[in-house]
Design an enzyme around this catalytic site. Structure first.
Site, short mmCIF file in Angstrom:
data_model
loop_
_atom_site.label_atom_id
_atom_site.label_comp_id
_atom_site.label_asym_id
_atom_site.label_seq_id
_atom_site.Cartn_x
_atom_site.Cartn_y
_atom_site.Cartn_z
N ARG A 192 53.72 29.43 24.80
CA ARG A 192 52.63 30.76 24.92
C ARG A 192 52.24 30.29 26.09
O ARG A 192 52.05 31.34 26.92
CB ARG A 192 52.00 30.72 23.83
N ASP B 169 39.88 44.32 17.61
CA ASP B 169 41.32 43.25 18.12
C ASP B 169 40.57 41.94 18.58
O ASP B 169 39.18 42.42 19.86
CB ASP B 169 42.22 43.60 18.56
#
Length: 290
Positions: free
Chosen positions: A55, A163
């Site tokens: 990532r 979020d």
């Protein structure tokens, strides 16, 4: 987050350090894992080492760095902005419309229907999609409310969607999805869907306007919302937290629920032991009782 979805999927990364594009030591892994935990509550056990490498390698390429030690230094020197991009990189946003449909069936019968009985006109209703990811969950809720509450424009009905990932929040707020994504929407809720450009489907702005999107890190000491909420959806988020973090989060959710209202969690999640103010009322559905 997308700590909605803070899910961490498996990626294929060479186990042999000599085959890796960037230098990545155990010290790098431990230091970055600590940052992820302290800032966002994300647990990264040793089994997630390759995932973290995969990532964050994208960030190293973007920044023109040659090692994770360099990235750690960059993160230290550019903490505020890069820390958010760091968390965005670790977030996976796997969600869909009407996911875990039994939750929405319960929502209609045990949240919306009682609200309409108690308030033939007017009334206040507050729903929180806590970890809204790319927006399928709050838009599912909005489609249901718009269909079930015929005079919704004259009522005080709102959905909060939050979020930790700023990238997915921007996408979620657009109210634009692929035709494949909305294929799961039942016929009775499809009226606000209209064809957009290419393969896209656009949700009517009147329905989208029911939703307010905002950035929130569950680890923040203070949350800006006051509640009380009639329902909180926090699904497939807590499986990435350790026990103490999960307990604190559930306590904070419970504080924001009015007595008699509902908490929906993910299908693979459960509360640790019994909770003094919550009662299990269905499959991964809890009700605040005190």
């Amino acid at each position: 987050m997308a700590l909605a979805r803070q899910a961490l999927a498996t990626v294929a990364i060479p186990d042999n350090p000599a085959q890796r594009e960037f230098d990545f030591s155990e010290a790098d892994f431990q230091a970055l894992s600590k940052i992820a935990y302290e800032h966002a509550g994300i647990m990264l056990p040793e089994a997630k080492k390759n995932l973290l490498y995969g990532r964050l390698s994208r960030r190293l390429r973007t920044l023109g760095l040659s090692s994770f030690e360099d990235y750690r230094q960059y993160l230290k020197e550019n903490s505020a902005e890069e820390l958010q991009l760091f968390i965005n990189a670790l977030s996976t946003n796997h969600t869909k419309f009407f996911r875990e449909q039994h939750h929405f069936e319960h929502f209609v019968t045990d949240v919306v229907a009682p609200f309409l009985r108690a308030h033939p006109t007017g009334g206040r209703l507050r729903i929180w999609s806590a970890g809204c990811s790319s927006g399928e969950e709050p838009h599912t809720i909005a489609l249901i409310l718009a269909a079930e509450i015929k005079d919704i424009a004259s009522r005080d009905v709102r959905i909060l969607a939050t979020d930790i990932d700023t990238d997915v929040l921007r996408k979620a707020a657009q109210g634009i999805f692929s035709a494949e994504a909305v294929s799961a929407v039942p016929a009775k809720y499809r009226a606000p869907l209209a064809k957009g450009e290419g393969d896209n489907v656009v949700i009517d702005r009147k329905v989208c306007s029911l939703i307010s999107f905002g950035h929130l890190n569950f680890m923040d000491e203070k949350w800006p919302m006051r509640g009380p909420f009639d329902a909180i959806f926090c699904r497939n988020v807590m499986i990435y937290f350790d026990g103490p973090t999960k307990t604190r989060l559930v306590d904070r959710f419970t504080d924001l629920l009015r007595i008699g209202s509902w908490l929906y969690i993910g299908h693979s999640e459960s509360l640790l032991g019994s909770h003094p103010r919550l009662k299990l009322a269905g499959r991964t559905i809890y009700r605040r009782t005190a």
